[in-house]
Scaffold this motif. Sequence first.
Motif, PDB file in Angstrom:
ATOM      1  N   ASN A   3       0.806  -1.210   0.000  1.00 18.94           N
ATOM      2  CA  ASN A   3       0.000   0.000   0.000  1.00 18.94           C
ATOM      3  C   ASN A   3       0.840   1.262   0.000  1.00 18.94           C
ATOM      4  OD1 ASN A   3      -1.520   2.293   1.172  1.00 18.94           O
ATOM      5  ND2 ASN A   3      -3.171   0.812   0.921  1.00 18.94           N
ATOM      6  N   ASN A   4       0.612   2.052  -1.027  1.00 18.86           N
ATOM      7  CA  ASN A   4       1.416   3.263  -1.194  1.00 18.86           C
ATOM      8  C   ASN A   4       0.804   4.492  -0.553  1.00 18.86           C
ATOM      9  OD1 ASN A   4       3.724   2.505  -2.742  1.00 18.86           O
ATOM     10  ND2 ASN A   4       2.275   1.946  -4.356  1.00 18.86           N
ATOM     11  N   TRP A   5      -0.406   4.346  -0.062  1.00 21.07           N
ATOM     12  CA  TRP A   5      -1.123   5.564   0.347  1.00 21.07           C
ATOM     13  C   TRP A   5      -0.461   6.237   1.536  1.00 21.07           C
ATOM     14  CZ3 TRP A   5      -4.204   7.612  -3.069  1.00 21.07           C
ATOM     15  CH2 TRP A   5      -4.739   6.779  -4.069  1.00 21.07           C
ATOM     16  N   LYS A   6      -0.353   5.497   2.630  1.00 16.92           N
ATOM     17  CA  LYS A   6       0.224   6.123   3.825  1.00 16.92           C
ATOM     18  C   LYS A   6       1.638   6.615   3.560  1.00 16.92           C
ATOM     19  CE  LYS A   6      -2.369   4.459   7.749  1.00 16.92           C
ATOM     20  NZ  LYS A   6      -2.441   3.598   8.940  1.00 16.92           N
ATOM     21  N   LYS A   7       2.372   5.837   2.779  1.00 16.63           N
ATOM     22  CA  LYS A   7       3.747   6.213   2.458  1.00 16.63           C
ATOM     23  C   LYS A   7       3.784   7.564   1.746  1.00 16.63           C
ATOM     24  CE  LYS A   7       6.163   4.384  -1.046  1.00 16.63           C
ATOM     25  NZ  LYS A   7       6.449   3.255  -1.941  1.00 16.63           N
ATOM     26  N   HIS A   8       2.765   7.821   0.951  1.00 19.13           N
ATOM     27  CA  HIS A   8       2.741   9.026   0.122  1.00 19.13           C
ATOM     28  C   HIS A   8       1.963  10.171   0.754  1.00 19.13           C
ATOM     29  CE1 HIS A   8       4.955   7.758  -3.271  1.00 19.13           C
ATOM     30  NE2 HIS A   8       4.089   6.874  -3.717  1.00 19.13           N
TER      31      HIS A   8
ATOM     32  N   LYS B 174       4.115  11.780  -7.414  1.00 18.29           N
ATOM     33  CA  LYS B 174       3.195  11.277  -6.394  1.00 18.29           C
ATOM     34  C   LYS B 174       2.113  10.395  -6.984  1.00 18.29           C
ATOM     35  CE  LYS B 174       3.704  12.132  -1.990  1.00 18.29           C
ATOM     36  NZ  LYS B 174       3.239  13.249  -1.256  1.00 18.29           N
ATOM     37  N   ALA B 175       1.533  10.838  -8.075  1.00 19.10           N
ATOM     38  CA  ALA B 175       0.298  10.205  -8.537  1.00 19.10           C
ATOM     39  C   ALA B 175       0.109  10.417 -10.023  1.00 19.10           C
ATOM     40  CB  ALA B 175      -0.890  10.800  -7.782  1.00 19.10           C
ATOM     41  N   ILE B 176      -0.741   9.566 -10.576  1.00 16.37           N
ATOM     42  CA  ILE B 176      -1.173   9.708 -11.963  1.00 16.37           C
ATOM     43  C   ILE B 176      -2.668   9.981 -11.937  1.00 16.37           C
ATOM     44  CG2 ILE B 176      -1.368   8.580 -14.212  1.00 16.37           C
ATOM     45  CD1 ILE B 176       0.984   6.709 -13.159  1.00 16.37           C
ATOM     46  N   TYR B 177      -3.048  11.074 -12.559  1.00 12.64           N
ATOM     47  CA  TYR B 177      -4.455  11.458 -12.610  1.00 12.64           C
ATOM     48  C   TYR B 177      -4.972  11.222 -14.019  1.00 12.64           C
ATOM     49  CZ  TYR B 177      -8.574  14.500 -12.836  1.00 12.64           C
ATOM     50  OH  TYR B 177      -9.848  14.996 -13.032  1.00 12.64           O
ATOM     51  N   THR B 178      -6.055  10.463 -14.115  1.00 10.14           N
ATOM     52  CA  THR B 178      -6.620  10.225 -15.444  1.00 10.14           C
ATOM     53  C   THR B 178      -8.143  10.314 -15.421  1.00 10.14           C
ATOM     54  OG1 THR B 178      -6.863   8.626 -17.262  1.00 10.14           O
ATOM     55  CG2 THR B 178      -6.549   7.711 -15.065  1.00 10.14           C
ATOM     56  N   ILE B 179      -8.684  10.955 -16.443  1.00 12.91           N
ATOM     57  CA  ILE B 179     -10.133  10.936 -16.673  1.00 12.91           C
ATOM     58  C   ILE B 179     -10.337   9.850 -17.706  1.00 12.91           C
ATOM     59  CG2 ILE B 179     -12.163  12.264 -17.383  1.00 12.91           C
ATOM     60  CD1 ILE B 179     -10.367  14.787 -16.693  1.00 12.91           C
ATOM     61  N   TYR B 205       6.523   1.563 -10.048  1.00 15.26           N
ATOM     62  CA  TYR B 205       7.166   2.801  -9.604  1.00 15.26           C
ATOM     63  C   TYR B 205       6.651   3.290  -8.242  1.00 15.26           C
ATOM     64  CZ  TYR B 205       9.467   3.093 -14.096  1.00 15.26           C
ATOM     65  OH  TYR B 205      10.256   2.828 -15.191  1.00 15.26           O
ATOM     66  N   GLY B 206       5.765   2.497  -7.617  1.00 16.77           N
ATOM     67  CA  GLY B 206       5.276   2.887  -6.297  1.00 16.77           C
ATOM     68  C   GLY B 206       4.424   4.154  -6.317  1.00 16.77           C
ATOM     69  N   LEU B 207       3.612   4.289  -7.357  1.00 22.92           N
ATOM     70  CA  LEU B 207       2.757   5.476  -7.468  1.00 22.92           C
ATOM     71  C   LEU B 207       1.301   5.108  -7.206  1.00 22.92           C
ATOM     72  CD1 LEU B 207       4.220   7.014 -10.745  1.00 22.92           C
ATOM     73  CD2 LEU B 207       4.900   7.449  -8.361  1.00 22.92           C
ATOM     74  N   VAL B 208       0.484   6.120  -6.982  1.00 16.79           N
ATOM     75  CA  VAL B 208      -0.950   5.888  -6.860  1.00 16.79           C
ATOM     76  C   VAL B 208      -1.661   6.496  -8.070  1.00 16.79           C
ATOM     77  CG1 VAL B 208      -0.853   5.796  -4.335  1.00 16.79           C
ATOM     78  CG2 VAL B 208      -1.376   7.974  -5.480  1.00 16.79           C
ATOM     79  N   ILE B 209      -2.868   5.985  -8.309  1.00 16.22           N
ATOM     80  CA  ILE B 209      -3.657   6.430  -9.466  1.00 16.22           C
ATOM     81  C   ILE B 209      -4.984   7.000  -8.978  1.00 16.22           C
ATOM     82  CG2 ILE B 209      -4.848   5.693 -11.579  1.00 16.22           C
ATOM     83  CD1 ILE B 209      -2.825   3.324 -11.714  1.00 16.22           C
ATOM     84  N   LEU B 210      -5.330   8.174  -9.481  1.00 16.15           N
ATOM     85  CA  LEU B 210      -6.674   8.717  -9.245  1.00 16.15           C
ATOM     86  C   LEU B 210      -7.440   8.581 -10.558  1.00 16.15           C
ATOM     87  CD1 LEU B 210      -8.993  10.191  -7.952  1.00 16.15           C
ATOM     88  CD2 LEU B 210      -7.667  12.301  -7.995  1.00 16.15           C
TER      89      LEU B 210
END
Lengths: 406, 406
Positions: A3-8, B174-179, B205-210
């Motif tokens: 889980n990357n959330w808390k880390k980020h 931090k994150a990737i944002y996609t519609i 890459y240890g990223l999060v996606i919105l």
Amino acid sequence: MSNNWKKHFSETAKRSRPSPVREVLKVLGQPGMISFAGGMPAPEVFPVEQFAEGAELLRTQGTTLLQYGTTEGYTPLREFLAKWTAPRLGRETSLDEVLLTTGSQQLLDLFGWAMIDPGDVIIMEDPTYMAAINAFANHGASFAAVKMDEDGMVVSHLPALIEHIRNEEGRKVKAIYTIVNFQNPAGATMSVERREELVKIADRYGLVILEDDPYGYVRFDGNHLPSIFSFDKAGNTIYAGSFSKILSPGVRIGWVSGDKDIVRQMAIFKQALDLCSSPITQVLTYEYCRKGYLDAHLPKIIDNYRTKRDAMEVSFKKHLAPLGMSWVKPKGGFFFWLDTGAIDSNELTRRALEKKVAILSGAAFCVNPEAGGHSARVNFTHSSPEVIEEGVARLAQAVQEMKIPA
Amino acid sequence: MSNNWKKHFSETAKRSRPSPVREVLKVLGQPGMISFAGGMPAPEVFPVEQFAEGAELLRTQGTTLLQYGTTEGYTPLREFLAKWTAPRLGRETSLDEVLLTTGSQQLLDLFGWAMIDPGDVIIMEDPTYMAAINAFANHGASFAAVKMDEDGMVVSHLPALIEHIRNEEGRKVKAIYTIVNFQNPAGATMSVERREELVKIADRYGLVILEDDPYGYVRFDGNHLPSIFSFDKAGNTIYAGSFSKILSPGVRIGWVSGDKDIVRQMAIFKQALDLCSSPITQVLTYEYCRKGYLDAHLPKIIDNYRTKRDAMEVSFKKHLAPLGMSWVKPKGGFFFWLDTGAIDSNELTRRALEKKVAILSGAAFCVNPEAGGHSARVNFTHSSPEVIEEGVARLAQAVQEMKIPA
């Protein structure tokens, strides 16, 4: 699961704390629990029938209600408020001086966006509304506390405080935040003399004032006082009002009246926060106000809450005074502020929950969370006089057990 | 009047710009104006009668509707959404994985609070939703743009981009944002293969996606695609939905489904933003959904908008193709994305307003505001086919006049 959330999480998220109220609220659902913890209006004073009269608008104005509204808010409601608040504000404001917000909580966040850079100092009464502390702290504010007495913020302390922060600490003071009437949680109301003096001090030091007044129209004794805003001819004060305590928190409508530059800047930020508030609740609220129901209903709310305040004082005198406790009797609003004397109020809050009565320790409301350990906020609006008597009796029991060495 | 407000504005306020949409919206009230500028649902598809059936709840559940609600949102509506979104999300989410927000716009701000530190890089499609750029920029985000083609974000570009930002620029992604569906403004839908690939890249890459999906249920052609969320077994994706395009923007209800850590953190921030969303609109929306009206109504919205999309394409072919313009025909959603060829779209937007037709230049949607000068977003949902034909004809007139040297 990796889980990357808390880390980020952002630094702000890592700093953030769930409100202690939130934690108490979780146990309020337990059977038999008496809650003096929240700040909720009494269900029996909601003007359900009068508000529901507007329900037909869901049909007749359906396409307006279901569509996006303007960011500034429903124009007829802004016009109504510009007129309705005139006696308190000293003049009728113009349309570009009024912004509707999603509850007055959103105003605090908007103020943060528009005004606060990390490290800026906001001068606050101590104790104060905890969600104002959180909202400003999110934006990186630091705080300077001013004490209160029965006439509210001791404004004569301000000049030395401001000069100390500027000259000794080298920090920037941005604003003074005050809950001007029946302060949450301490109950005090700022005297007229202090309001005038506060305006002069803000002007002298080039500061702005956020006059937060969610409880101002819920006055039990004496006459309404002119707002700080009404004394401020230089326009350094903005006034924040709310429908939450005088009509319904469920409509989620607050408003801010003030200088058009700051109102416009807040509207720009509001676009990024929620685009607009709900036209459904704004139109229904306007319909209620338009018919004159708001003014007609206020005396009912006031009578209901005055009776409960008085009942709580009777119970306090009977059960808590003999235990060495004292309190501030508020002239309006929602809360008693209890001085628990030698008793640790954090511990009392925990023990009271075991007795099935919920209060909030003063610590939750203090700029310095180490403080407030000998005070507590006790809400009287949400319980009947009978329940108030029972709850205060339980509280006294918890106190008595704390006094008996284990 | 000495005014301290502008002087004291935060750095974020000084950086902030009113949305160009906002400026265009101001002239939309002019008589005879045809607007392809906004992203508003058509008034004739609002289910006014069915929604208004719930009006009786203002009486029968008045004390619940007028009171504060929980920060997480009305539980029955969260439960409904947990089930209703299951086909798209690949599983039924649990209650602590669903948070209701005041419109999905608030989700973007909450994401900023929870995740973004100043300087963090958010990877965005370019062009993208302008109010997402604003919401993230408020929190100090910087942006990296990925291009799109007819299959949406070109995810194969991501590894090199991420490594470049990390290794060459030394910045934190931090994150990737996609519609993800019928992208606003470009109209593209990400292919299934790319969705799967995106999940792998985020994990590597240890990223999060919105995954922002306000338009996903408004599909005209072909079948719904599984969400990015459904491929993400590691829980790095959160999915954002909205009632704005499928029921009503006026209810101001969006939702986020995802990992409980991030959902909980967002709920903590929501307390400081607006405490809770309105129980009035949440209960009315739940009542509407509970009766099965949402599923029954979607085909009507889709048919209405498909007809308008097709009408707009006919008008484009007739009036704009001969002028050398091309466009992306979207399989769903609200917008055409027009390639204005050699024509400067900022100038075209101004000239079109003189002809009483409003569009938005691509510049408003670009991470780099210098870009987008040869594209425009054209909304088709809010006008009738007849008005669409007239508006496109006016647009063509504006183009023709630009081609004639003055």
